[in-house]
Design a protein around this motif. Structure first.
Motif, PDB file in Angstrom:
ATOM      1  N   THR B 339       0.819  -1.215   0.000  1.00  0.00           N
ATOM      2  CA  THR B 339       0.000   0.000   0.000  1.00  0.00           C
ATOM      3  C   THR B 339       0.851   1.263   0.000  1.00  0.00           C
ATOM      4  O   THR B 339       0.377   2.335  -0.333  1.00  0.00           O
ATOM      5  CB  THR B 339      -0.913   0.047   1.229  1.00  0.00           C
ATOM      6  OG1 THR B 339      -0.093  -0.078   2.391  1.00  0.00           O
ATOM      7  CG2 THR B 339      -1.909  -1.081   1.203  1.00  0.00           C
ATOM      8  N   ALA B 340       2.083   1.134   0.410  1.00  0.00           N
ATOM      9  CA  ALA B 340       2.937   2.324   0.492  1.00  0.00           C
ATOM     10  C   ALA B 340       4.383   1.938   0.200  1.00  0.00           C
ATOM     11  O   ALA B 340       4.724   0.763   0.189  1.00  0.00           O
ATOM     12  CB  ALA B 340       2.840   2.952   1.879  1.00  0.00           C
ATOM     13  N   THR B 341       5.193   2.958  -0.033  1.00  0.00           N
ATOM     14  CA  THR B 341       6.614   2.732  -0.161  1.00  0.00           C
ATOM     15  C   THR B 341       7.301   3.401   1.016  1.00  0.00           C
ATOM     16  O   THR B 341       6.993   4.545   1.357  1.00  0.00           O
ATOM     17  CB  THR B 341       7.150   3.306  -1.482  1.00  0.00           C
ATOM     18  OG1 THR B 341       6.488   2.652  -2.563  1.00  0.00           O
ATOM     19  CG2 THR B 341       8.653   3.086  -1.600  1.00  0.00           C
ATOM     20  N   ALA B 360      -0.096   5.541  -4.661  1.00  0.00           N
ATOM     21  CA  ALA B 360      -1.347   5.898  -5.320  1.00  0.00           C
ATOM     22  C   ALA B 360      -1.326   5.482  -6.788  1.00  0.00           C
ATOM     23  O   ALA B 360      -2.230   4.820  -7.270  1.00  0.00           O
ATOM     24  CB  ALA B 360      -1.615   7.388  -5.190  1.00  0.00           C
ATOM     25  N   ASP B 361      -0.298   5.886  -7.490  1.00  0.00           N
ATOM     26  CA  ASP B 361      -0.250   5.418  -8.875  1.00  0.00           C
ATOM     27  C   ASP B 361       1.169   5.058  -9.280  1.00  0.00           C
ATOM     28  O   ASP B 361       2.155   5.524  -8.706  1.00  0.00           O
ATOM     29  CB  ASP B 361      -0.894   6.450  -9.835  1.00  0.00           C
ATOM     30  CG  ASP B 361       0.043   7.587 -10.141  1.00  0.00           C
ATOM     31  OD1 ASP B 361       0.751   7.500 -11.165  1.00  0.00           O
ATOM     32  OD2 ASP B 361       0.077   8.558  -9.325  1.00  0.00           O
ATOM     33  N   ARG B 365       5.145   6.415  -8.368  1.00  0.00           N
ATOM     34  CA  ARG B 365       6.052   5.562  -7.611  1.00  0.00           C
ATOM     35  C   ARG B 365       7.397   5.427  -8.332  1.00  0.00           C
ATOM     36  O   ARG B 365       8.449   5.378  -7.710  1.00  0.00           O
ATOM     37  CB  ARG B 365       5.431   4.183  -7.397  1.00  0.00           C
ATOM     38  CG  ARG B 365       6.093   3.389  -6.285  1.00  0.00           C
ATOM     39  CD  ARG B 365       5.248   2.206  -5.916  1.00  0.00           C
ATOM     40  NE  ARG B 365       5.231   1.204  -6.960  1.00  0.00           N
ATOM     41  CZ  ARG B 365       6.236   0.358  -7.178  1.00  0.00           C
ATOM     42  NH1 ARG B 365       7.319   0.418  -6.463  1.00  0.00           N
ATOM     43  NH2 ARG B 365       6.156  -0.534  -8.133  1.00  0.00           N
ATOM     44  N   ALA B 366       7.322   5.401  -9.650  1.00  0.00           N
ATOM     45  CA  ALA B 366       8.543   5.265 -10.434  1.00  0.00           C
ATOM     46  C   ALA B 366       9.453   6.484 -10.270  1.00  0.00           C
ATOM     47  O   ALA B 366      10.666   6.394 -10.440  1.00  0.00           O
ATOM     48  CB  ALA B 366       8.190   5.056 -11.899  1.00  0.00           C
TER      49      ALA B 366
END
Lengths: 292, 409
Positions: B339-341, B360-361, B365-366
């Motif tokens: 759910t999170a990083t 979220a998307d 995240r990338a």
């Protein structure tokens, strides 16, 4: 060749077990078989012919009966006292901290390791020093003395694995210490106490060496047989011995069953999430197996 | 209710030289779900046992509904306990286990039957009334243990890590159910756990304990958002602590200067001017932005030698354009958690901060910075506050860096 070899290997354990059991049971089987013998002379050592006479009249010889019932009486009395005292000793040794607990824990097993001849002779000289008349009383004291260690060892091992939280739960739910003992501690100890008492009974009823020193005029079943051996053991003694053996087997089976139940009950563990119906645990060694 | 359900006055319990509970004061009002939270050995279970009567305090007083229970044995106290090991009687079936307490009180047979069945109905175990404990799973045993305690209508129900032996999924379900049952019966629950998430989920109030002392008593949100000490900050969630000093304090607010040089104004919660303190920002409240290394802001590539640099013009030290405080560091590690990083950033002075970025998307995240990348952390002024150093106890090891949802050892 290889198939035959595999067949042997697969059955090796069974064969070995059968041989071991035969080795243990053969002497008893001889007794049972010869209780149906119809010997010509005084000695019941060779097979002469089949008869039920010594079973139908098993209790027809007064001296043999006296010896047999004296042994039963002695075993019952000494078992009762040894079980109560041994259970209390075990509780004290496991539950309480007191001066000399560790030596007591060790010394309690010393009688088990001491040769019976030594115990018998030592008890005899003690009774003579104190001027006790040899007879049922001295036999009783001696039998309680050597049975207690076994009771303590059996009950102690059960107490060590006892979850004290069960007793706290009972207290928490409103039980007084005495009610807690009656409704929780004792029921859970019962299998161990029963096993221990059976062991004490078996030890008492077949004791010869220690009894021989301390019996005085009294004649127990083993003493009678020993004395009769020179004159020829009556066949009725074979019958009674067989009865005794059968009774012991039944009692032993009962104990094993009790122990299994205890094991199953004890196997409640919160981790057993996936296996509410845990399989029957491996058969525990019957505490009585060491005796007799 | 004027009298608190449970009251502890300066209660101390020592086992020989070992002091398990020190000068503990607690007031638990009627009907509250109160949790004692702390690591093993902090004295929480001992506290529970003092209330249950299994231990007697070596100092202070324990009061239940206003009366001193000193010397009163457990079987006379109006409390019941749910044990960690359940402690169901293995030789009795479910019905007799639950009936045990009522039988001791000499309640009539019909009433016992009715109450036992109603209680088992409540915990969803009515169908198993004739089974033995060893035929039940851990979760089922837990329900029976709860019914066995509740059927006696205790004034206080004591629960000693009752869900500790269950797997995570079952535990979550039972947490909510326990909370529902507590609301339904309205009995005061005193709940012991080392699981901070469990405590946050269920409690009306939490007492965080450490080394026999209470570090903070507050509602779950308060304990999480405004921990009182470094220990609480570290035990509840991740210890995102930056050492510093209060430079000026007046009427509750003051100026704090971190060792890294960043200064900000905040509520000081009674920490006086000149005192050492730590600043706390929760990982999800930190904002992380990559720093363009060509600007030479901070990146040296080597976390241990990272230094706070003044901003581009020096006078703007630790302050972004929008006035939010900032601090520069280097990413040490980045872990994908579903759910999170979670990103661990090393700041000057070998201070480690954890940042939690919701996944979220995928594209966003990338763009998150990877290991070795220079970054800038910032936060809204209301999300930072200062805590004092815990007495004697070090903050929990930074090795426990995991987001809230995962820390349930």
């Amino acid at each position: 060749m290889s198939r035959a070899w595999r067949a042997v290997r697969e059955r090796a354990l069974n064969v070995y077990a059968a041989l071991a059991i035969a080795y243990l049971l053969l002497p008893i089987a001889v007794i049972a078989v010869f209780s149906f013998n119809d010997p010509e002379g005084k000695f019941n050592f060779t097979w002469q012919g089949f008869t039920l006479e010594h079973w139908t009249n098993a209790f027809s010889l007064p001296p043999l009966n006296d010896a047999f019932f004296l042994s039963l009486e002695l075993a019952a009395a000494s078992t009762l006292v040894a079980t109560i005292l041994g259970t209390l000793i075990a509780m004290a040794l496991v539950r309480y901290q007191f001066f000399g607990r560790r030596p007591a824990n060790f010394l309690i097993v010393v009688p088990m390791a001491t040769p019976e001849v030594v115990i018998g002779a030592a008890l005899l000289s003690m009774f003579l020093i104190y001027g006790l008349e040899l007879g049922f009383a001295t036999l009783f004291i001696a039998h309680v003395m050597f049975s207690i260690s076994f009771v303590v060892v059996v009950v102690r091992s059960r107490l060590i694995g006892f979850d004290r939280a069960l007793e706290e739960a009972a207290r928490d739910l409103g039980a007084t210490p005495l009610t807690t003992f009656r409704t929780v501690t004792l029921p859970l100890l019962t299998p161990a106490v029963l096993g221990a008492s059976l062991l004490a009974f078996a030890l008492s009823i077949d004791d010869f060496v220690i009894s021989n020193f301390n019996a005085g005029e009294s004649v127990t079943f083993p003493l009678f047989i020993y004395g009769a051996a020179q004159r020829g053991i009556p066949v009725e003694a074979y019958s009674i011995a067989t009865i005794l053996f059968l009774v012991t087997v039944v009692a032993m089976a009962f104990t094993v069953w009790q122990q299994r139940r205890a094991q199953q009950m004890a196997s409640i563990r919160p981790e057993q999430e996936d296996e509410p119906y845990a399989g029957t645990p491996a058969m525990p060694p019957a505490p009585g197996a060491a005796g007799g | 209710m004027t009298e608190p359900s449970v009251r502890l006055e300066a209660v101390t319990k020592a086992f020989g030289d070992l002091v398990a509970v020190r000068e503990l004061d607690l007031d638990i009002p009627q009907g509250e779900f109160f949790t004692l939270l702390g690591p093993s050995g902090c004295g929480k279970t001992t506290t529970l046992r003092l209330v249950a009567g299994f231990e007697q305090p070596t100092g202070g007083r324990v009061l239940i509904e206003g009366s001193d229970v000193a010397g009163m044995p457990p079987h006379r106290r109006p409390t019941n306990t749910v044990f960690q090991s359940y402690a169901l009687f293995p030789h009795l079936n479910v019905r007799e286990n639950v009936a045990y307490g009522l039988r001791r009180k000499k309640v009539g047979g019909d009433e016992i039957k009715r109450r036992v069945e109603a209680e088992l109905e409540r915990v969803g175990m009515a169908a198993d009334i004739n089974r033995r404990p060893n035929q039940l799973s851990g979760g089922m045993q837990q329900r029976v243990a709860l019914a066995r305690a509740l059927v006696n209508l205790p004034k206080v129900l004591l629960l000693d890590e009752p869900l500790g032996a269950l797997d995570l999924k079952l535990r979550k379900g039972l947490q909510l159910e326990l909370k529902r049952i507590q609301r339904e019966v309205g009995i005061t629950f005193v709940y012991v756990t080392h699981d901070q998430e469990e405590a946050l989920t269920m409690s009306d109030r939490i007492a965080v304990m450490n080394q026999g002392r209470v570090e903070q008593i507050d509602a779950p949100a308060q304990v999480y958002e405004r921990p009182a000490t470094t220990f609480v900050a570290g035990f509840i969630g991740v210890s995102n602590l930056m050492p510093g000093q209060v430079t000026r304090a007046s009427s509750g607010r003051g100026q704090v200067r971190l060792d890294s040089g960043v200064e900000f104004e905040t509520a000081t919660d009674g920490i006086g001017s000149g005192e050492r303190c730590h600043a706390v920002v929760r990982p999800e409240k930190l904002e992380i932005t990559p720093v363009d290394s060509s600007q030479g802001a901070s990146a040296t590539g080597d976390p241990s030698s990272a230094r706070i640099r003044p901003g581009p013009t020096g006078s703007e030290a630790g302050r972004a354009q929008d006035g939010r405080p900032t601090i520069d560091g280097v990413v040490e590690a980045s872990v994908y958690l579903g759910t999170a990083t979670q990103i661990v950033v090393v700041l000057p002075g070998d201070v480690r901060m954890t940042v939690l970025v919701p996944n979220a998307d995928e594209a966003e995240r990338a763009r998150l910075p990877g290991g070795g990348a220079p970054v800038r952390l910032s936060w809204a002024p209301e999300h930072i506050h200062v805590v004092r150093e815990s007495a004697g106890a070090p903050a929990p090891d930074a090795g426990d860096r995991a987001p809230v949802a995962e820390t349930s050892k």
